[in-house]
Design a protein around this motif. Structure first.
Motif, mmCIF file in Angstrom:
data_model
loop_
_atom_site.group_PDB
_atom_site.id
_atom_site.type_symbol
_atom_site.label_atom_id
_atom_site.label_comp_id
_atom_site.label_asym_id
_atom_site.label_seq_id
_atom_site.Cartn_x
_atom_site.Cartn_y
_atom_site.Cartn_z
ATOM 1 N N UNK A 10 -1.304 -0.152 -11.307
ATOM 2 C CA UNK A 10 -0.205 -0.449 -11.573
ATOM 3 C C UNK A 10 0.234 1.055 -10.962
ATOM 4 N N UNK A 11 1.803 1.446 -10.088
ATOM 5 C CA UNK A 11 2.096 2.490 -9.353
ATOM 6 C C UNK A 11 2.031 2.467 -8.567
ATOM 7 N N UNK A 12 0.454 1.904 -7.901
ATOM 8 C CA UNK A 12 -0.041 2.265 -6.214
ATOM 9 C C UNK A 12 1.401 1.882 -5.380
ATOM 10 N N UNK A 13 1.257 2.140 -4.116
ATOM 11 C CA UNK A 13 1.958 1.321 -3.370
ATOM 12 C C UNK A 13 2.005 -0.078 -2.759
ATOM 13 N N UNK A 14 2.766 -0.640 -2.687
ATOM 14 C CA UNK A 14 2.548 -2.290 -2.564
ATOM 15 C C UNK A 14 3.228 -2.950 -1.499
#
Length: 125
Positions: A10-14
């Motif tokens: 959660x919060x990682x760029x995707x």
């Protein structure tokens, strides 16, 4: 991640690809062409049969590419010779440039040569 199968935190760029469906996502570094590995994050991408493609390799999957000029062949008439596709006008004698599509030719050092040039320059006398 659809490519590497590692968990996305959660919060990682995707990266989401609309054409692939919003149920798939990639790490930015994993959003690559399935053929050449080119990074597609800031590029146009193509989605076909569950795979991402760069423009070149998507087009290669749709149309043959001429070995002479490296352009896609859109004509219905082309020749397959020496294991490669050619526009009719690009499959030529290496010595005199005459078109070889549909005529007898020989190869000299893996290069196509018309019968006339072969007899003039390459045949044993």
């Amino acid at each position: 991640c659809y490519h590497c199968k590692l968990s996305m935190k959660e919060g990682d760029p995707a990266v989401y690809a609309e054409r692939a469906g919003y149920d798939k996502l990639w790490h930015p570094g994993c959003f690559v062409c399935c053929t050449c590995g080119e990074l597609l994050v800031d590029m146009i991408y193509f989605w076909k049969n569950g795979n991402l493609y760069c423009g070149r390799h998507y087009c290669d999957s749709e149309r043959p590419r001429c070995a002479g000029c490296d352009e896609l062949i859109f004509s219905n008439e082309y020749t397959l010779a020496e294991g490669q596709n050619w526009h009719l006008k690009h499959f030529c004698c290496f010595d005199c440039d005459c078109v070889l599509a549909g005529i007898t030719y020989l190869t000299v050092n893996d290069k196509p040569v018309c019968k006339s040039c072969y007899m003039k320059s390459h045949a044993v006398v």
